[in-house]
Design an enzyme around this catalytic site. Structure first.
Site, PDB file in Angstrom:
ATOM      1  N   ASP A   9       0.874  -1.167   0.000  1.00 52.18           N
ATOM      2  CA  ASP A   9       0.000   0.000   0.000  1.00 52.18           C
ATOM      3  C   ASP A   9       0.923   1.233   0.000  1.00 52.18           C
ATOM      4  O   ASP A   9       2.121   1.109   0.279  1.00 52.18           O
ATOM      5  CB  ASP A   9      -0.879  -0.035   1.262  1.00 52.18           C
ATOM      6  CG  ASP A   9      -1.694   1.228   1.436  1.00 52.18           C
ATOM      7  OD1 ASP A   9      -2.311   1.671   0.464  1.00 52.18           O
ATOM      8  OD2 ASP A   9      -1.692   1.791   2.564  1.00 52.18           O
ATOM      9  N   LEU A  10       0.401   2.404  -0.336  1.00 47.72           N
ATOM     10  CA  LEU A  10       1.252   3.604  -0.398  1.00 47.72           C
ATOM     11  C   LEU A  10       1.111   4.482   0.854  1.00 47.72           C
ATOM     12  O   LEU A  10       2.030   4.589   1.678  1.00 47.72           O
ATOM     13  CB  LEU A  10       0.889   4.421  -1.647  1.00 47.72           C
ATOM     14  CG  LEU A  10       1.601   5.761  -1.786  1.00 47.72           C
ATOM     15  CD1 LEU A  10       3.074   5.570  -2.098  1.00 47.72           C
ATOM     16  CD2 LEU A  10       0.955   6.606  -2.892  1.00 47.72           C
ATOM     17  N   ASP A  11      -0.081   5.098   0.981  1.00 45.70           N
ATOM     18  CA  ASP A  11      -0.309   6.061   2.065  1.00 45.70           C
ATOM     19  C   ASP A  11      -0.271   5.355   3.421  1.00 45.70           C
ATOM     20  O   ASP A  11      -1.064   4.458   3.675  1.00 45.70           O
ATOM     21  CB  ASP A  11      -1.674   6.744   1.884  1.00 45.70           C
ATOM     22  CG  ASP A  11      -1.748   7.571   0.605  1.00 45.70           C
ATOM     23  OD1 ASP A  11      -0.841   8.377   0.366  1.00 45.70           O
ATOM     24  OD2 ASP A  11      -2.717   7.402  -0.159  1.00 45.70           O
ATOM     25  N   THR A  17       1.331  10.196   4.317  1.00 41.35           N
ATOM     26  CA  THR A  17       0.533  11.251   3.704  1.00 41.35           C
ATOM     27  C   THR A  17      -0.794  11.475   4.425  1.00 41.35           C
ATOM     28  O   THR A  17      -1.513  12.415   4.082  1.00 41.35           O
ATOM     29  CB  THR A  17       0.248  10.903   2.231  1.00 41.35           C
ATOM     30  OG1 THR A  17       0.040   9.501   2.175  1.00 41.35           O
ATOM     31  CG2 THR A  17       1.400  11.284   1.331  1.00 41.35           C
ATOM     32  N   LYS A  45      -8.789   6.088   6.256  1.00 36.11           N
ATOM     33  CA  LYS A  45      -7.574   5.445   5.740  1.00 36.11           C
ATOM     34  C   LYS A  45      -7.949   4.315   4.782  1.00 36.11           C
ATOM     35  O   LYS A  45      -8.772   3.469   5.116  1.00 36.11           O
ATOM     36  CB  LYS A  45      -6.722   4.897   6.890  1.00 36.11           C
ATOM     37  CG  LYS A  45      -5.950   5.993   7.585  1.00 36.11           C
ATOM     38  CD  LYS A  45      -4.935   5.461   8.558  1.00 36.11           C
ATOM     39  CE  LYS A  45      -4.180   6.616   9.184  1.00 36.11           C
ATOM     40  NZ  LYS A  45      -3.387   6.172  10.334  1.00 36.11           N
ATOM     41  N   GLY A  46      -7.344   4.328   3.622  1.00 30.85           N
ATOM     42  CA  GLY A  46      -7.601   3.281   2.628  1.00 30.85           C
ATOM     43  C   GLY A  46      -8.885   3.495   1.836  1.00 30.85           C
ATOM     44  O   GLY A  46      -9.185   2.742   0.915  1.00 30.85           O
ATOM     45  N   ARG A  49     -11.330   8.688  -2.517  1.00 28.43           N
ATOM     46  CA  ARG A  49     -11.659  10.116  -2.353  1.00 28.43           C
ATOM     47  C   ARG A  49     -13.172  10.329  -2.332  1.00 28.43           C
ATOM     48  O   ARG A  49     -13.710  11.030  -1.472  1.00 28.43           O
ATOM     49  CB  ARG A  49     -11.038  10.902  -3.506  1.00 28.43           C
ATOM     50  CG  ARG A  49     -10.907  12.387  -3.234  1.00 28.43           C
ATOM     51  CD  ARG A  49     -10.322  13.104  -4.443  1.00 28.43           C
ATOM     52  NE  ARG A  49      -9.095  12.469  -4.908  1.00 28.43           N
ATOM     53  CZ  ARG A  49      -8.555  12.666  -6.109  1.00 28.43           C
ATOM     54  NH1 ARG A  49      -9.147  13.477  -6.959  1.00 28.43           N
ATOM     55  NH2 ARG A  49      -7.449  12.039  -6.480  1.00 28.43           N
ATOM     56  N   SER A 114      -2.689   0.592  -4.274  1.00 27.64           N
ATOM     57  CA  SER A 114      -3.159   1.758  -3.519  1.00 27.64           C
ATOM     58  C   SER A 114      -4.501   2.259  -4.036  1.00 27.64           C
ATOM     59  O   SER A 114      -4.807   2.127  -5.219  1.00 27.64           O
ATOM     60  CB  SER A 114      -2.120   2.885  -3.660  1.00 27.64           C
ATOM     61  OG  SER A 114      -2.650   4.119  -3.226  1.00 27.64           O
ATOM     62  N   ALA A 115      -5.280   2.875  -3.138  1.00 28.00           N
ATOM     63  CA  ALA A 115      -6.558   3.474  -3.527  1.00 28.00           C
ATOM     64  C   ALA A 115      -6.356   4.849  -4.158  1.00 28.00           C
ATOM     65  O   ALA A 115      -7.270   5.407  -4.763  1.00 28.00           O
ATOM     66  CB  ALA A 115      -7.450   3.610  -2.296  1.00 28.00           C
ATOM     67  N   SER A 116      -5.142   5.383  -4.024  1.00 24.09           N
ATOM     68  CA  SER A 116      -4.927   6.782  -4.429  1.00 24.09           C
ATOM     69  C   SER A 116      -4.790   6.960  -5.929  1.00 24.09           C
ATOM     70  O   SER A 116      -4.143   6.171  -6.608  1.00 24.09           O
ATOM     71  CB  SER A 116      -3.660   7.318  -3.751  1.00 24.09           C
ATOM     72  OG  SER A 116      -3.363   8.598  -4.261  1.00 24.09           O
ATOM     73  N   ASN A 118      -3.298   9.569  -6.911  1.00 17.77           N
ATOM     74  CA  ASN A 118      -2.065  10.365  -6.964  1.00 17.77           C
ATOM     75  C   ASN A 118      -0.824   9.499  -6.732  1.00 17.77           C
ATOM     76  O   ASN A 118       0.268  10.034  -6.492  1.00 17.77           O
ATOM     77  CB  ASN A 118      -2.109  11.460  -5.894  1.00 17.77           C
ATOM     78  CG  ASN A 118      -3.263  12.427  -6.112  1.00 17.77           C
ATOM     79  OD1 ASN A 118      -3.359  13.040  -7.176  1.00 17.77           O
ATOM     80  ND2 ASN A 118      -4.149  12.558  -5.150  1.00 17.77           N
ATOM     81  N   LYS A 145     -10.955  -0.871  -1.552  1.00 17.51           N
ATOM     82  CA  LYS A 145     -10.785  -1.708  -0.365  1.00 17.51           C
ATOM     83  C   LYS A 145     -11.976  -1.459   0.562  1.00 17.51           C
ATOM     84  O   LYS A 145     -12.423  -0.321   0.617  1.00 17.51           O
ATOM     85  CB  LYS A 145      -9.477  -1.334   0.349  1.00 17.51           C
ATOM     86  CG  LYS A 145      -8.236  -1.471  -0.541  1.00 17.51           C
ATOM     87  CD  LYS A 145      -7.023  -0.804   0.094  1.00 17.51           C
ATOM     88  CE  LYS A 145      -5.855  -0.751  -0.877  1.00 17.51           C
ATOM     89  NZ  LYS A 145      -4.669  -0.066  -0.357  1.00 17.51           N
ATOM     90  N   GLU A 169       0.025  -3.317   4.649  1.00 18.01           N
ATOM     91  CA  GLU A 169      -1.114  -2.393   4.745  1.00 18.01           C
ATOM     92  C   GLU A 169      -1.189  -1.703   6.099  1.00 18.01           C
ATOM     93  O   GLU A 169      -0.908  -2.333   7.114  1.00 18.01           O
ATOM     94  CB  GLU A 169      -2.408  -3.196   4.592  1.00 18.01           C
ATOM     95  CG  GLU A 169      -3.128  -3.021   3.284  1.00 18.01           C
ATOM     96  CD  GLU A 169      -3.648  -1.619   3.018  1.00 18.01           C
ATOM     97  OE1 GLU A 169      -3.732  -0.793   3.949  1.00 18.01           O
ATOM     98  OE2 GLU A 169      -3.989  -1.340   1.865  1.00 18.01           O
ATOM     99  N   ASP A 170      -1.599  -0.434   6.119  1.00 14.19           N
ATOM    100  CA  ASP A 170      -1.784   0.254   7.404  1.00 14.19           C
ATOM    101  C   ASP A 170      -3.261   0.437   7.743  1.00 14.19           C
ATOM    102  O   ASP A 170      -3.590   0.882   8.839  1.00 14.19           O
ATOM    103  CB  ASP A 170      -1.118   1.640   7.386  1.00 14.19           C
ATOM    104  CG  ASP A 170      -1.866   2.597   6.492  1.00 14.19           C
ATOM    105  OD1 ASP A 170      -2.166   2.223   5.338  1.00 14.19           O
ATOM    106  OD2 ASP A 170      -2.178   3.710   6.942  1.00 14.19           O
TER     107      ASP A 170
END
Ligand code: BG6
Ligand code: MG
Length: 218
Positions: A9-11, A17, A45-46, A49, A114-116, A118, A145, A169-170
Site C-alpha cells: 500500500d502507499l499512504d 501522507t 484510511k484506505g 476520495r 493503492s486506492a490513491s 495520486n 478496499k 497495509e496500514d
C-alpha cells in the site's frame, strides 16, 4: 528460485501522507460548516476520495448537488497536491528503501496496491517509482478496499498466484481486502486496529531480512 508477489500500500506504508489528507479534508469540511477530527480521519484510511467525501458529508448531515460534490472533490485534491508537491525522499518512512532493495536483490516481484489516484505522482516525488514492477492505483480499479480487486489486479500483473502474495497495509480496510484475496496480510501500525492481519509490525524497522526470507521460502 521461489518467487512471491510483494504488494505495498502507499499512504501510511511507504509515506506518511495521512497528515496531508487530514489537513485538506479538514479545510474542506470546515468550509461547508462541517467538523472534522483526527478520529474521523482514521476512518478514512484506505478509503477512496469519493467515499471519503460521502462519509464526511454524512457525518455532518449535509447533502450536496452532484455539481457541488465534484467541485469539492477537485478542491480537496488541489489542496492535497499543494502538500504533495513539496514532498521529497525525506518523507519515505523508515527502512522502506532497505526492504524494497532487499526484495530486488532477492529477485522478488514488487507491486503497488493503492486506492490513491495520486500514487504515481507521489512515488515520483520520493524517487521510488522505479522500484515497482507494476502500479495498481485508484485509476485502475472499480471497487475500493475492503474489496480485494486492487490486490488481485496487482497479483495478476505480476504473474503471481494470489495465495503466493504478501500485502503490507496500514488500514483496516486494506487488511480485509488482503485477507479476502487469500494473501498473507502484514499490518503496519497498531495491533488493536489491525487485529485481523496475519502479522503486525509498528513499522519496517521491526521487519528483519530473516523474516522476509522466510516469507519467500514458505
Ligand atoms: C488512500 C488513503 O491510500 O487513498 C485515503 O489512505 C485516500 O486517505 C485514498 O482518500 C484516495 O487518495 P487520492 O490521492 O486519490 O485522493
Ligand atoms: Mg494506507
Amino acid at each position: 528460485m521461489n518467487k512471491k508477489g510483494f504488494i505495498f500500500d502507499l499512504d501510511g506504508v511507504i509515506v506518511d501522507t495521512a497528515k496531508y489528507h487530514f489537513l485538506a479534508w479538514k479545510k474542506l469540511a470546515n468550509s461547508v460548516g462541517v467538523d472534522f477530527t483526527e478520529t474521523q480521519n482514521e476512518q478514512l484510511k484506505g478509503v477512496s476520495r469519493k467515499k471519503s467525501l460521502e462519509k464526511i458529508l454524512k457525518w455532518g448531515n449535509k447533502s450536496l448537488s452532484e455539481d457541488e460534490f465534484s467541485k469539492l472533490m477537485s478542491l480537496k485534491n488541489e489542496d492535497y497536491l499543494s502538500y504533495v508537491n513539496n514532498m521529497d525522499e525525506s518523507e519515505i518512512l523508515p527502512d522502506v528503501p532497505k526492504i524494497l532493495n532487499f526484495l530486488i536483490e532477492e529477485k522478488q516481484p514488487i507491486a503497488l496496491g493503492s486506492a490513491s489516484k495520486n500514487a504515481r505522482t507521489i512515488l515520483e516525488k520520493v524517487n521510488l517509482l522505479s522500484k515497482f514492477n507494476t502500479i495498481v492505483d485508484g485509476n485502475g480499479v472499480a471497487k475500493g478496499k475492503p474489496n480485494p480487486e486492487v490486490f488481485l489486479t496487482a497479483a495478476k500483473n505480476l504473474g503471481i498466484k494470489a495465495d503466493k502474495c504478501i500485502v503490507f497495509e496500514d488500514a483496516k480496510a486494506g487488511i480485509e481486502a488482503a485477507n479476502a484475496a487469500n494473501m498473507v496480510s502484514i499490518g503496519i501500525g497498531e495491533k488493536d486496529v489491525l487485529q485481523n492481519a496475519d502479522y503486525v509490525f509498528k513499522d519496517f524497522t521491526e521487519i528483519s531480512e530473516e523474516f522476509i526470507t522466510e516469507l519467500i521460502k514458505n
